[in-house]
Write a protein that holds these residues in place. Sequence first.
Motif, PDB file in Angstrom:
ATOM      1  N   ASP A 281      -1.530  -2.641  -9.762  1.00 40.27           N
ATOM      2  CA  ASP A 281      -2.156  -1.499 -10.423  1.00 40.27           C
ATOM      3  C   ASP A 281      -1.326  -0.223 -10.307  1.00 40.27           C
ATOM      4  OD1 ASP A 281      -2.580  -1.458  -7.683  1.00 40.27           O
ATOM      5  OD2 ASP A 281      -4.535  -0.483  -7.816  1.00 40.27           O
ATOM      6  N   HIS A 282      -0.207  -0.280  -9.603  1.00 41.82           N
ATOM      7  CA  HIS A 282       0.667   0.890  -9.454  1.00 41.82           C
ATOM      8  C   HIS A 282       1.862   0.845 -10.402  1.00 41.82           C
ATOM      9  CE1 HIS A 282      -1.668   1.534  -5.844  1.00 41.82           C
ATOM     10  NE2 HIS A 282      -1.052   2.680  -5.618  1.00 41.82           N
ATOM     11  N   GLY A 283       1.808  -0.015 -11.413  1.00 40.72           N
ATOM     12  CA  GLY A 283       2.950  -0.152 -12.315  1.00 40.72           C
ATOM     13  C   GLY A 283       3.348   1.152 -12.986  1.00 40.72           C
ATOM     14  N   GLY A 284       2.373   1.985 -13.313  1.00 39.71           N
ATOM     15  CA  GLY A 284       2.673   3.250 -13.969  1.00 39.71           C
ATOM     16  C   GLY A 284       3.272   4.292 -13.049  1.00 39.71           C
ATOM     17  N   TYR A 285       3.352   3.978 -11.776  1.00 37.80           N
ATOM     18  CA  TYR A 285       3.839   4.928 -10.779  1.00 37.80           C
ATOM     19  C   TYR A 285       5.325   4.745 -10.479  1.00 37.80           C
ATOM     20  CZ  TYR A 285       2.642   8.200  -6.997  1.00 37.80           C
ATOM     21  OH  TYR A 285       2.512   9.310  -6.208  1.00 37.80           O
ATOM     22  N   VAL A 286       5.895   3.660 -10.995  1.00 35.92           N
ATOM     23  CA  VAL A 286       7.248   3.269 -10.596  1.00 35.92           C
ATOM     24  C   VAL A 286       8.281   4.293 -11.038  1.00 35.92           C
ATOM     25  CG1 VAL A 286       9.054   1.534 -10.898  1.00 35.92           C
ATOM     26  CG2 VAL A 286       6.674   0.816 -10.538  1.00 35.92           C
TER      27      VAL A 286
ATOM     28  N   LEU B 155      15.859   3.508  -4.672  1.00 33.74           N
ATOM     29  CA  LEU B 155      14.485   3.104  -4.367  1.00 33.74           C
ATOM     30  C   LEU B 155      14.148   1.903  -5.229  1.00 33.74           C
ATOM     31  CD1 LEU B 155      11.559   3.398  -3.285  1.00 33.74           C
ATOM     32  CD2 LEU B 155      11.149   5.032  -5.138  1.00 33.74           C
ATOM     33  N   ASP B 156      13.797   0.803  -4.583  1.00 31.81           N
ATOM     34  CA  ASP B 156      13.344  -0.387  -5.305  1.00 31.81           C
ATOM     35  C   ASP B 156      11.847  -0.522  -5.069  1.00 31.81           C
ATOM     36  OD1 ASP B 156      13.183  -2.732  -6.722  1.00 31.81           O
ATOM     37  OD2 ASP B 156      14.047  -3.990  -5.151  1.00 31.81           O
ATOM     38  N   ILE B 157      11.082  -0.577  -6.136  1.00 30.00           N
ATOM     39  CA  ILE B 157       9.633  -0.733  -6.021  1.00 30.00           C
ATOM     40  C   ILE B 157       9.255  -2.139  -6.481  1.00 30.00           C
ATOM     41  CG2 ILE B 157       7.375   0.066  -6.811  1.00 30.00           C
ATOM     42  CD1 ILE B 157       8.504   2.845  -7.044  1.00 30.00           C
ATOM     43  N   LYS B 158       8.663  -2.896  -5.574  1.00 32.23           N
ATOM     44  CA  LYS B 158       8.237  -4.256  -5.857  1.00 32.23           C
ATOM     45  C   LYS B 158       6.726  -4.274  -6.056  1.00 32.23           C
ATOM     46  CE  LYS B 158      12.172  -6.462  -5.500  1.00 32.23           C
ATOM     47  NZ  LYS B 158      12.768  -7.136  -6.662  1.00 32.23           N
ATOM     48  N   LEU B 159       6.289  -4.808  -7.181  1.00 35.29           N
ATOM     49  CA  LEU B 159       4.862  -4.928  -7.466  1.00 35.29           C
ATOM     50  C   LEU B 159       4.395  -6.346  -7.172  1.00 35.29           C
ATOM     51  CD1 LEU B 159       4.710  -3.028 -10.891  1.00 35.29           C
ATOM     52  CD2 LEU B 159       4.311  -2.101  -8.606  1.00 35.29           C
ATOM     53  N   THR B 160       3.307  -6.461  -6.441  1.00 35.04           N
ATOM     54  CA  THR B 160       2.740  -7.784  -6.169  1.00 35.04           C
ATOM     55  C   THR B 160       1.527  -7.992  -7.065  1.00 35.04           C
ATOM     56  OG1 THR B 160       1.428  -6.868  -4.339  1.00 35.04           O
ATOM     57  CG2 THR B 160       3.549  -7.867  -3.794  1.00 35.04           C
ATOM     58  N   GLN B 161       1.572  -9.096  -7.804  1.00 39.13           N
ATOM     59  CA  GLN B 161       0.502  -9.379  -8.751  1.00 39.13           C
ATOM     60  C   GLN B 161      -0.751  -9.916  -8.049  1.00 39.13           C
ATOM     61  OE1 GLN B 161      -0.363  -8.980 -11.786  1.00 39.13           O
ATOM     62  NE2 GLN B 161       1.486  -8.028 -12.629  1.00 39.13           N
ATOM     63  N   LEU B 162      -1.798 -10.076  -8.822  1.00 34.47           N
ATOM     64  CA  LEU B 162      -3.092 -10.452  -8.286  1.00 34.47           C
ATOM     65  C   LEU B 162      -3.107 -11.871  -7.724  1.00 34.47           C
ATOM     66  CD1 LEU B 162      -5.372  -9.011 -11.112  1.00 34.47           C
ATOM     67  CD2 LEU B 162      -4.800  -7.955  -8.926  1.00 34.47           C
ATOM     68  N   VAL B 163      -4.005 -12.086  -6.772  1.00 37.44           N
ATOM     69  CA  VAL B 163      -4.237 -13.414  -6.194  1.00 37.44           C
ATOM     70  C   VAL B 163      -5.640 -13.855  -6.595  1.00 37.44           C
ATOM     71  CG1 VAL B 163      -4.388 -14.764  -4.081  1.00 37.44           C
ATOM     72  CG2 VAL B 163      -2.750 -12.875  -4.230  1.00 37.44           C
ATOM     73  N   LYS B 164      -5.733 -15.043  -7.176  1.00 37.07           N
ATOM     74  CA  LYS B 164      -7.037 -15.617  -7.515  1.00 37.07           C
ATOM     75  C   LYS B 164      -7.370 -16.705  -6.509  1.00 37.07           C
ATOM     76  CE  LYS B 164      -6.687 -14.716 -12.492  1.00 37.07           C
ATOM     77  NZ  LYS B 164      -6.695 -15.332 -13.851  1.00 37.07           N
ATOM     78  N   LEU B 165      -8.524 -16.597  -5.895  1.00 39.71           N
ATOM     79  CA  LEU B 165      -8.941 -17.530  -4.855  1.00 39.71           C
ATOM     80  C   LEU B 165      -9.908 -18.572  -5.407  1.00 39.71           C
ATOM     81  CD1 LEU B 165      -9.603 -14.984  -1.978  1.00 39.71           C
ATOM     82  CD2 LEU B 165      -7.553 -16.362  -2.337  1.00 39.71           C
ATOM     83  N   TYR B 166      -9.680 -19.832  -4.998  1.00 39.08           N
ATOM     84  CA  TYR B 166     -10.545 -20.926  -5.425  1.00 39.08           C
ATOM     85  C   TYR B 166     -10.929 -21.784  -4.224  1.00 39.08           C
ATOM     86  CZ  TYR B 166      -8.932 -19.787 -10.132  1.00 39.08           C
ATOM     87  OH  TYR B 166      -8.633 -19.127 -11.306  1.00 39.08           O
TER      88      TYR B 166
END
Length: 581
Positions: A356-361, A378-389
């Motif tokens: 959700d911080h993609g627009g902040y990069v 500065l390298d900004i790494k975005l971690t995508q969502l985790v879906k739990l099952y």
Amino acid sequence: MNLFDDLRSLVIDSLAAMAAEGALPEGLDTRNVAVEPPRDPAHGDMATNAAMVLAKPAGMKPRDIATDLAARLSADPRVALADVAGPGFINLRLAPSVWQGVIARVLSDGTGFGRSAMGQGEKVNVEYVSANPTGPLHVGHTRGAVFGDALASLLDYAGYEVTREYYINDGGAQVDVLARSVYLRYLEAHGQEVAFEDGTYPGDYLIEVGEALKDKVGDAYVDQPEDVWLEDVREFATERMMDLIRDDLAALGVSMDRFFSEKSLYGTGRIEAAIDALRGKGLIYVGVLEPPKGKTPEDWEPREQTLFKSTEHGDDVDRPIMKSDGSWTYFAPDIAYHFDKVERGYDQLIDVFGADHGGYVKRMKAAVAALSDGRVPLDIKLTQLVKLYKNGEPFKMSKRAGTFVTLRDVVDEVGADVTRFVMLTRKNDAPLDFDFDKVLEQSKDNPVFYVQYAHARVCSVLRKAREAGIAVDDATLAGADLGDTTHEAELAVAKKLAEWPRLVEIAARSHEPHRIAFYLYDLASEFHALWNRGNDTPALRFLQEGDAAASTAKIALARAVAVVISAGLGILGVEPVEEMR
């Protein structure tokens, strides 16, 4: 030992000899000459693009360069065959002794095999997690925590000096909301009925905090106006939440070197100093922004704002740093925080943010570029969502948290090691499905099990060898005669071991620790394939009955696999197992 670097040095030396003899022009730029695994393993062990890269600047045909170069490479005892392919690529097949030497080197270097000096001691700050101190960490934080921690370990392994840092967002309005929520639990602890409204946090985790506040201050704050208790309760609640967060991180095996408080930037002149640094570069001005995308001029009220000229450093639009009431925007303290990191002398900065911080990069990169005059990347790494099952269904929310699945929910269900490995089975910017049933499954389709099983199998071999009176210490195994380790399945394992140092450097350079998990799975796959071949071909079994010398050689190969798996799991923060249960 990086075998690919060694062979590249051979190629560069051969090109230099060609230039000295007049077969190539002097002074050619060889920086883009590479030695890599071929796309198709059937073509050989390694391939070089040297002739293709140098043909145009040399004014020669690629195949003419390749033919001469291949002949020179073939003269080296490590090279069994140098074959010119296509327009001028050279495919190399190496002698079995080279791969046998890799096995011995792994055993002599131990878990230091693959460690690199690539980083040359450069100082890197890796900031990750940095969750608001308003509740327990959730599953999204879990992925960011694992990714950031593994990346920090990877960079350390590759020769960087790494600082793991957590930025405590304790300077914004959300901490006031936390204080009000704790106050409600405090009143509840005094027997009052309360209602959680206006966005307050209803999670059960605050019950204990409210009771602790009661133990500390008694009824001093009961029915008192907010200005009496807000500041004290905010500080008390923040400390308690950070204790909870530290405990959550510890359960995952994450330990930070530094916690930095956003609140410490306010009222200390540090935000002003950072903005003044930008102002001194002519990057702060008062102006009016264009309407945001999707807004028509009728929907937009233009107003003068204090702006950072971030477009001069790659951003799409300039960014406000001060509100119309004279208070700072949320961006201003973040600028000051990164200015502090630049001032601390780091050579590289890495931030790990949620998707959700993609627009902040772009704005953050622009700020760091401006503050450091482009010196500090500065390298900004975005971690995508985790879906739990679980049981084929989405995993239910945590009652304790009230609104989300917590880090502790996941760790308590499957353990820290499984959690960490699974979180690294996808690239950070790809969505990840976490199925509680599959991650505990004992099958090839479960990478955690498959890698751990390979290590456990080696440990089983070592135990049986000791029972048979065979010495299996690394020094003995490193000195074993590996001359008969020539079967294609054995060499396939050795070749995969040889890739480890190169893989470490690639993963570190690209800031992609998931490559380590992928490599470990591939190494385990080659080892299991060799193990299974031994079921049909007794000569491939690791214990050769009545032949201690042959057993020692084969056990050396198995032990080398365990050493590299252990090193790789160490980077991921996972403990290798000696027995599967």
